[in-house]
Design an enzyme around this catalytic site. Structure first.
Site: not given
Ligand code: HPA
Length: 238
Positions: A44, A91, A183, A207
């Site tokens: 995949r 991540g 996540m 962010d």
């Molecule tokens: N939400 C979920 N996962 C993420 C986010 C977010 O704002 N930014 C980077 N990974």
């Protein structure tokens, strides 16, 4: 024996696997940070490579995809079928706290979740606290500091939804001191616990929920390289 989602042969993976979300980031790490990297799986297009760090440590890098179900498939198969001893997720996250700036590193010492990931364990209404391996956490803290990074250590939220119904939902977690949201970490820590293995999540703040200046593409690249170098440093000490 290859598994349903990994085509590698036994012995193809190192005992420590670095796990970015994006398959092309796994390729980038193999191309730029590993020596003699060999592609060991591509089912995949979830690429997995094994090579050596410049210090000669055998290490693998393989993508997780996005979200707990996707990471869960790969982490389960790596721990149970390929003799992998440790997985380090690398991540990005959004931060909930003003002291965490875009570009800083968050080490997920603990992971909260809004998912029912541990529902299959029937804990009689109890809640499992998912935590990082302390030795990996300590190494990552040292390695990140060596690079001069601002590092925050604490709880994160592993969310099931990127797009939430209520725009203020995150504030409940922020009030509890949760540093940011991604996540995958909760499932990774639970799966490591299930197999008595080790796991850590290293995150670059990409962010902020409180609003912040966007990074330039050079800053983004530098921060990414710092996080990878931190994780490679942990692999060298494992
Ligand atoms: N939400 C979920 N996962 C993420 C986010 C977010 O704002 N930014 C980077 N990974």
């Amino acid at each position: 024996m290859p598994t349903p989602h990994i085509s590698a042969q036994p012995g193809d993976f190192a005992k420590l696997v670095l796990m970015p979300g994006d398959p092309l980031r796994a390729k980038f790490i193999a191309d730029n940070f590993l020596v003699d990297a060999k592609l060991v799986t591509s089912v995949r297009n979830v690429f997995g490579y094994t090579g050596k760090t410049k210090n000669g440590t055998l290490v693998s890098v393989m993508a997780s995809g996005m979200g707990m179900p996707s990471l869960g498939i790969y982490a389960n198969e790596l721990f149970s079928q390929y003799g992998v001893e440790a997985i380090i997720r690398i991540g990005t996250c959004g931060t909930y706290q003003k002291e965490c700036a875009v570009g800083d590193i968050i080490l997920a010492q603990g992971s909260c979740t809004d998912s029912n990931w541990m529902g299959e364990y029937d804990l009689h209404g109890g809640v499992y606290s998912a935590i990082a391996d302390f030795s990996l956490l300590l190494s990552a803290y040292d390695e990140g500091k060596k690079l001069g990074k601002k590092i925050h250590v604490g709880n994160v939220l592993a969310a099931d939804h990127f797009y939430c119904k209520s725009p203020d939902e995150w504030k409940k977690w922020a009030e509890l001191g949760v540093l940011g949201v991604e996540m995958e970490s909760y499932a990774l820590y639970c799966i490591a616990a299930k197999y008595h293995k080790k796991a850590l999540t290293i995150l670059t703040v990409s962010d902020s929920f409180l609003g912040s200046e966007a990074m330039t593409s050079e800053e983004r690249q530098k921060n990414l390289l710092d996080m990878i170098e931190t994780a490679i440093g942990v692999a060298d000490r494992f």
